[in-house]
Design a protein around this motif. Structure first.
Motif, PDB file in Angstrom:
ATOM      1  N   PRO A  66       0.822  -1.225   0.000  1.00  0.00           N
ATOM      2  CA  PRO A  66       0.000   0.000   0.000  1.00  0.00           C
ATOM      3  C   PRO A  66       0.851   1.268   0.000  1.00  0.00           C
ATOM      4  CG  PRO A  66       0.073  -0.963   2.204  1.00  0.00           C
ATOM      5  CD  PRO A  66       0.927  -1.846   1.330  1.00  0.00           C
ATOM      6  N   PHE A  67       0.406   2.273  -0.737  1.00  0.00           N
ATOM      7  CA  PHE A  67       1.093   3.568  -0.760  1.00  0.00           C
ATOM      8  C   PHE A  67       0.060   4.684  -0.808  1.00  0.00           C
ATOM      9  CE2 PHE A  67       3.969   0.490  -2.661  1.00  0.00           C
ATOM     10  CZ  PHE A  67       5.082   0.651  -1.836  1.00  0.00           C
ATOM     11  N   SER A  68       0.302   5.725  -0.040  1.00  0.00           N
ATOM     12  CA  SER A  68      -0.600   6.890  -0.030  1.00  0.00           C
ATOM     13  C   SER A  68      -0.549   7.580  -1.374  1.00  0.00           C
ATOM     14  CB  SER A  68      -0.151   7.902   1.020  1.00  0.00           C
ATOM     15  OG  SER A  68      -0.054   7.283   2.266  1.00  0.00           O
ATOM     16  N   CYS A  82       5.016   8.751  -3.450  1.00  0.00           N
ATOM     17  CA  CYS A  82       6.285   9.167  -2.901  1.00  0.00           C
ATOM     18  C   CYS A  82       6.734   7.975  -2.065  1.00  0.00           C
ATOM     19  CB  CYS A  82       5.933  10.378  -2.055  1.00  0.00           C
ATOM     20  SG  CYS A  82       7.204  11.115  -1.202  1.00  0.00           S
ATOM     21  N   ILE A  83       7.765   7.272  -2.507  1.00  0.00           N
ATOM     22  CA  ILE A  83       8.006   5.926  -1.960  1.00  0.00           C
ATOM     23  C   ILE A  83       9.418   5.759  -1.416  1.00  0.00           C
ATOM     24  CG2 ILE A  83       8.118   3.472  -2.607  1.00  0.00           C
ATOM     25  CD1 ILE A  83       5.772   4.057  -4.520  1.00  0.00           C
ATOM     26  N   ARG A  84       9.492   5.250  -0.179  1.00  0.00           N
ATOM     27  CA  ARG A  84      10.808   4.995   0.439  1.00  0.00           C
ATOM     28  C   ARG A  84      11.202   3.546   0.197  1.00  0.00           C
ATOM     29  NH1 ARG A  84      11.314   7.330   5.953  1.00  0.00           N
ATOM     30  NH2 ARG A  84      12.343   8.984   4.796  1.00  0.00           N
ATOM     31  N   MET A  86      12.302   0.187   1.023  1.00  0.00           N
ATOM     32  CA  MET A  86      12.271  -0.561   2.285  1.00  0.00           C
ATOM     33  C   MET A  86      12.649  -2.022   2.088  1.00  0.00           C
ATOM     34  SD  MET A  86      11.301   1.285   4.905  1.00  0.00           S
ATOM     35  CE  MET A  86      10.682   0.134   6.126  1.00  0.00           C
ATOM     36  N   GLY A  87      11.942  -2.693   1.184  1.00  0.00           N
ATOM     37  CA  GLY A  87      12.139  -4.142   1.021  1.00  0.00           C
ATOM     38  C   GLY A  87      11.853  -4.573  -0.394  1.00  0.00           C
ATOM     39  N   THR A  88      11.192  -5.733  -0.541  1.00  0.00           N
ATOM     40  CA  THR A  88      11.045  -6.357  -1.852  1.00  0.00           C
ATOM     41  C   THR A  88      10.316  -5.480  -2.869  1.00  0.00           C
ATOM     42  OG1 THR A  88      10.691  -8.306  -0.493  1.00  0.00           O
ATOM     43  CG2 THR A  88      10.460  -8.619  -2.859  1.00  0.00           C
ATOM     44  N   VAL A  89       9.106  -5.035  -2.538  1.00  0.00           N
ATOM     45  CA  VAL A  89       8.286  -4.310  -3.511  1.00  0.00           C
ATOM     46  C   VAL A  89       8.907  -2.947  -3.840  1.00  0.00           C
ATOM     47  CG1 VAL A  89       6.018  -3.271  -3.936  1.00  0.00           C
ATOM     48  CG2 VAL A  89       6.181  -5.492  -2.798  1.00  0.00           C
ATOM     49  N   THR A  90       9.307  -2.231  -2.818  1.00  0.00           N
ATOM     50  CA  THR A  90       9.838  -0.888  -3.067  1.00  0.00           C
ATOM     51  C   THR A  90      11.182  -0.953  -3.812  1.00  0.00           C
ATOM     52  OG1 THR A  90      10.638  -0.904  -0.794  1.00  0.00           O
ATOM     53  CG2 THR A  90       8.614   0.300  -1.204  1.00  0.00           C
ATOM     54  N   GLU A 247      -0.185   4.256   9.677  1.00  0.00           N
ATOM     55  CA  GLU A 247       0.080   3.091   8.814  1.00  0.00           C
ATOM     56  C   GLU A 247       0.147   1.816   9.648  1.00  0.00           C
ATOM     57  OE1 GLU A 247       3.657   3.528   6.599  1.00  0.00           O
ATOM     58  OE2 GLU A 247       2.969   5.376   5.654  1.00  0.00           O
ATOM     59  N   ARG A 248      -0.588   0.828   9.236  1.00  0.00           N
ATOM     60  CA  ARG A 248      -0.480  -0.515   9.834  1.00  0.00           C
ATOM     61  C   ARG A 248      -0.089  -1.454   8.718  1.00  0.00           C
ATOM     62  NH1 ARG A 248      -0.210  -0.959  15.029  1.00  0.00           N
ATOM     63  NH2 ARG A 248      -0.885  -3.106  14.774  1.00  0.00           N
ATOM     64  N   ARG A 249       0.374  -2.629   9.076  1.00  0.00           N
ATOM     65  CA  ARG A 249       0.658  -3.612   8.025  1.00  0.00           C
ATOM     66  C   ARG A 249      -0.632  -3.998   7.338  1.00  0.00           C
ATOM     67  NH1 ARG A 249       5.724  -6.210   8.741  1.00  0.00           N
ATOM     68  NH2 ARG A 249       6.795  -4.962  10.291  1.00  0.00           N
TER      69      ARG A 249
HETATM   70  C1  FAD Z   1      -1.995   2.985   4.294  1.00  0.00           C
HETATM   71  C2  FAD Z   1      -0.524   2.926   4.036  1.00  0.00           C
HETATM   72  C3  FAD Z   1       0.079   3.924   3.286  1.00  0.00           C
HETATM   73  C4  FAD Z   1       1.451   3.865   3.018  1.00  0.00           C
HETATM   74  N1  FAD Z   1       1.995   4.860   2.272  1.00  0.00           N
HETATM   75  C5  FAD Z   1       3.311   4.820   1.980  1.00  0.00           C
HETATM   76  C6  FAD Z   1       3.892   5.838   1.156  1.00  0.00           C
HETATM   77  O1  FAD Z   1       3.218   6.764   0.691  1.00  0.00           O
HETATM   78  N2  FAD Z   1       5.217   5.729   0.889  1.00  0.00           N
HETATM   79  C7  FAD Z   1       5.994   4.705   1.385  1.00  0.00           C
HETATM   80  O2  FAD Z   1       7.197   4.669   1.099  1.00  0.00           O
HETATM   81  N3  FAD Z   1       5.477   3.749   2.170  1.00  0.00           N
HETATM   82  C8  FAD Z   1       4.150   3.771   2.469  1.00  0.00           C
HETATM   83  N4  FAD Z   1       3.610   2.772   3.248  1.00  0.00           N
HETATM   84  C9  FAD Z   1       4.474   1.717   3.773  1.00  0.00           C
HETATM   85  C10 FAD Z   1       4.720   0.647   2.738  1.00  0.00           C
HETATM   86  O3  FAD Z   1       3.500   0.081   2.318  1.00  0.00           O
HETATM   87  C11 FAD Z   1       5.583  -0.468   3.367  1.00  0.00           C
HETATM   88  O4  FAD Z   1       6.849   0.061   3.725  1.00  0.00           O
HETATM   89  C12 FAD Z   1       5.740  -1.660   2.448  1.00  0.00           C
HETATM   90  O5  FAD Z   1       5.811  -2.808   3.243  1.00  0.00           O
HETATM   91  C13 FAD Z   1       6.980  -1.665   1.633  1.00  0.00           C
HETATM   92  O6  FAD Z   1       6.998  -2.893   0.903  1.00  0.00           O
HETATM   93  P1  FAD Z   1       8.342  -3.679   0.661  1.00  0.00           P
HETATM   94  O7  FAD Z   1       7.978  -4.986   0.027  1.00  0.00           O
HETATM   95  O8  FAD Z   1       9.310  -2.820  -0.068  1.00  0.00           O
HETATM   96  O9  FAD Z   1       8.937  -3.896   2.108  1.00  0.00           O
HETATM   97  P2  FAD Z   1       8.804  -5.233   2.978  1.00  0.00           P
HETATM   98  O10 FAD Z   1       9.739  -6.229   2.369  1.00  0.00           O
HETATM   99  O11 FAD Z   1       7.380  -5.585   3.162  1.00  0.00           O
HETATM  100  O12 FAD Z   1       9.333  -4.731   4.387  1.00  0.00           O
HETATM  101  C14 FAD Z   1      10.537  -4.044   4.597  1.00  0.00           C
HETATM  102  C15 FAD Z   1      10.641  -3.744   6.079  1.00  0.00           C
HETATM  103  O13 FAD Z   1       9.612  -2.837   6.506  1.00  0.00           O
HETATM  104  C16 FAD Z   1       8.820  -3.413   7.543  1.00  0.00           C
HETATM  105  N5  FAD Z   1       7.441  -2.969   7.303  1.00  0.00           N
HETATM  106  C17 FAD Z   1       6.689  -3.251   6.224  1.00  0.00           C
HETATM  107  N6  FAD Z   1       5.493  -2.647   6.308  1.00  0.00           N
HETATM  108  C18 FAD Z   1       5.486  -1.963   7.447  1.00  0.00           C
HETATM  109  C19 FAD Z   1       4.538  -1.126   8.093  1.00  0.00           C
HETATM  110  N7  FAD Z   1       3.323  -0.855   7.561  1.00  0.00           N
HETATM  111  N8  FAD Z   1       4.880  -0.591   9.282  1.00  0.00           N
HETATM  112  C20 FAD Z   1       6.086  -0.828   9.824  1.00  0.00           C
HETATM  113  N9  FAD Z   1       7.028  -1.602   9.251  1.00  0.00           N
HETATM  114  C21 FAD Z   1       6.731  -2.157   8.094  1.00  0.00           C
HETATM  115  C22 FAD Z   1       9.028  -4.895   7.404  1.00  0.00           C
HETATM  116  O14 FAD Z   1       8.847  -5.568   8.617  1.00  0.00           O
HETATM  117  C23 FAD Z   1      10.477  -4.961   6.962  1.00  0.00           C
HETATM  118  O15 FAD Z   1      11.343  -4.804   8.052  1.00  0.00           O
HETATM  119  C24 FAD Z   1       2.234   2.806   3.534  1.00  0.00           C
HETATM  120  C25 FAD Z   1       1.644   1.801   4.301  1.00  0.00           C
HETATM  121  C26 FAD Z   1       0.283   1.859   4.543  1.00  0.00           C
HETATM  122  C27 FAD Z   1      -0.349   0.784   5.357  1.00  0.00           C
END
Ligand code: FAD
Ligand code: FES
Length: 286
Positions: A66-68, A82-84, A86-90, A247-249
């Motif tokens: 999910p992304f805002s 606007c995306i940071r 973090m992990g697999t998807v980003t 933000e929640r998972r």
């Molecule tokens: C409603 C909503 C809006 C969001 N909007 C944005 C946005 O605009 N821009 C943005 O960059 N990100 C946003 N996020 C967060 C983004 O969805 C997560 O960081 C996402 O998991 C990244 O996916 P990934 O596969 O790259 O990382 P993953 O491989 O899933 O995780 C990487 C790391 O982040 C941790 N993690 C994952 N999700 C969360 C979470 N929700 N809270 C705390 N830790 C977490 C995991 O445990 C792991 O350590 C949002 C989340 C929500 C729920």
């Protein structure tokens, strides 16, 4: 496609629509801006959203997250994120070039009650990546400037290089119809022209706030909420007019999987925007 299959794709809430990355560039070292557009023009025209809502973006072989939505519904056609990293998807998103295809489904969540906020003053308090969801409501209020009272923005970033949309915020400072105060925790450049300190140090610079008339919108790192809310309460802003996006998972985004549930609340449906009054007794939320 036979009629049965057509019906399945049209009603399946998990089916993403193909969307093209029109523009992408780094906002900071680990945050990228994405401008995307549905491949299907009809879908682009039908996609209606509210500031504060989010979308699920997917990449084949990597998954979805999910992304805002950072753009404003007052500027239809293109969606911005606007995306940071973090992990697999980003990480997979960061590797994509302009013109690449991704999947997009949504919009999800409740968003900000913009209709209810009309005629009121808006105080936006941003920390770091909180600029992503709050940019949507900020642009919306500026595009409909005559429908809102005073608009004030307080934005705190860790360092100058980490302030997202820095040029947009500096441009806001030139406008006579709003108040904008910027700060960084630390200036490692020696050339930062604005204030230094955490975002709460900006509150004394706010011009008179009429609490009953004000909606405060807050988004930032978890540690920020407690301190910002304390300042808003000191200003006597009613608890049900303090709105925060949390933000929640999340997995499905549509209230089916239970990943985002806290007690009886599904944050993908009932959130991500909550009032302080909503969350005051839900310690897990902030
Ligand atoms: C409603 C909503 C809006 C969001 N909007 C944005 C946005 O605009 N821009 C943005 O960059 N990100 C946003 N996020 C967060 C983004 O969805 C997560 O960081 C996402 O998991 C990244 O996916 P990934 O596969 O790259 O990382 P993953 O491989 O899933 O995780 C990487 C790391 O982040 C941790 N993690 C994952 N999700 C969360 C979470 N929700 N809270 C705390 N830790 C977490 C995991 O445990 C792991 O350590 C949002 C989340 C929500 C729920
Ligand atoms: S994310 Fe699946 S129920 Fe909320």
């Amino acid at each position: 496609m036979n009629a049965e299959n057509k019906c399945l794709t049209e009603t399946n809430p998990f089916t993403p629509e193909p969307a093209r990355i029109v523009r992408t560039y780094h906002l900071t070292e680990d945050v990228k801006f994405f401008q995307v557009r549905f491949v299907d023009m009809e879908k682009a025209l039908q996609f209606k959203y509210k500031p504060g809502q989010f979308a699920m973006l997917s990449i084949l072989g990597a998954g979805e997250a999910p992304f805002s939505i950072s753009s404003s519904p007052s500027r239809p056609g293109l969606l911005e994120f606007c995306i940071r990293k973090m992990g697999t998807v980003t990480s997979a998103l960061f590797r994509l070039k302009e013109n690449s295809l991704i999947g997009l489904r949504g919009p999800y969540g409740n968003g900000f009650p913009v209709e209810e906020m009309k005629g009121k003053d808006i105080l936006i308090v941003v920390g770091g990546l909180g600029a992503a969801p709050l940019r949507s409501v900020l642009l919306y209020s500026l595009d409909n400037r005559d429908q809102f009272g005073r608009v004030s923005v307080l934005y705190g970033a860790k360092r100058p290089a980490e302030m997202l949309f820095r040029d947009e915020y500096f441009a806001l400072k030139q406008r006579a119809d709003l108040e904008c105060h910027l700060t960084v925790d630390a200036d490692d450049t020696g050339q930062w022209p604005e204030r230094i300190g955490v975002v709460t140090t900006l509150f004394p610079y706010l011009h008179a706030v009429d609490p009953v008339q004000t909606y405060a919108l807050v988004c930032g790192p978890p540690v920020m909420y407690k301190f910002v809310i304390k300042e808003l309460i000191k200003l006597n802003i009613p608890k049900n007019q303090i709105l925060m996006t949390l933000e929640r998972r999340m997995k499905c985004g549509v209230g089916k999987c239970g990943h985002c549930a806290i007690d009886y609340i599904y944050t993908c449906l009932d959130g991500p925007v909550f009032t302080y009054w909503d969350v005051i007794h839900m310690r897990e939320l902030i």
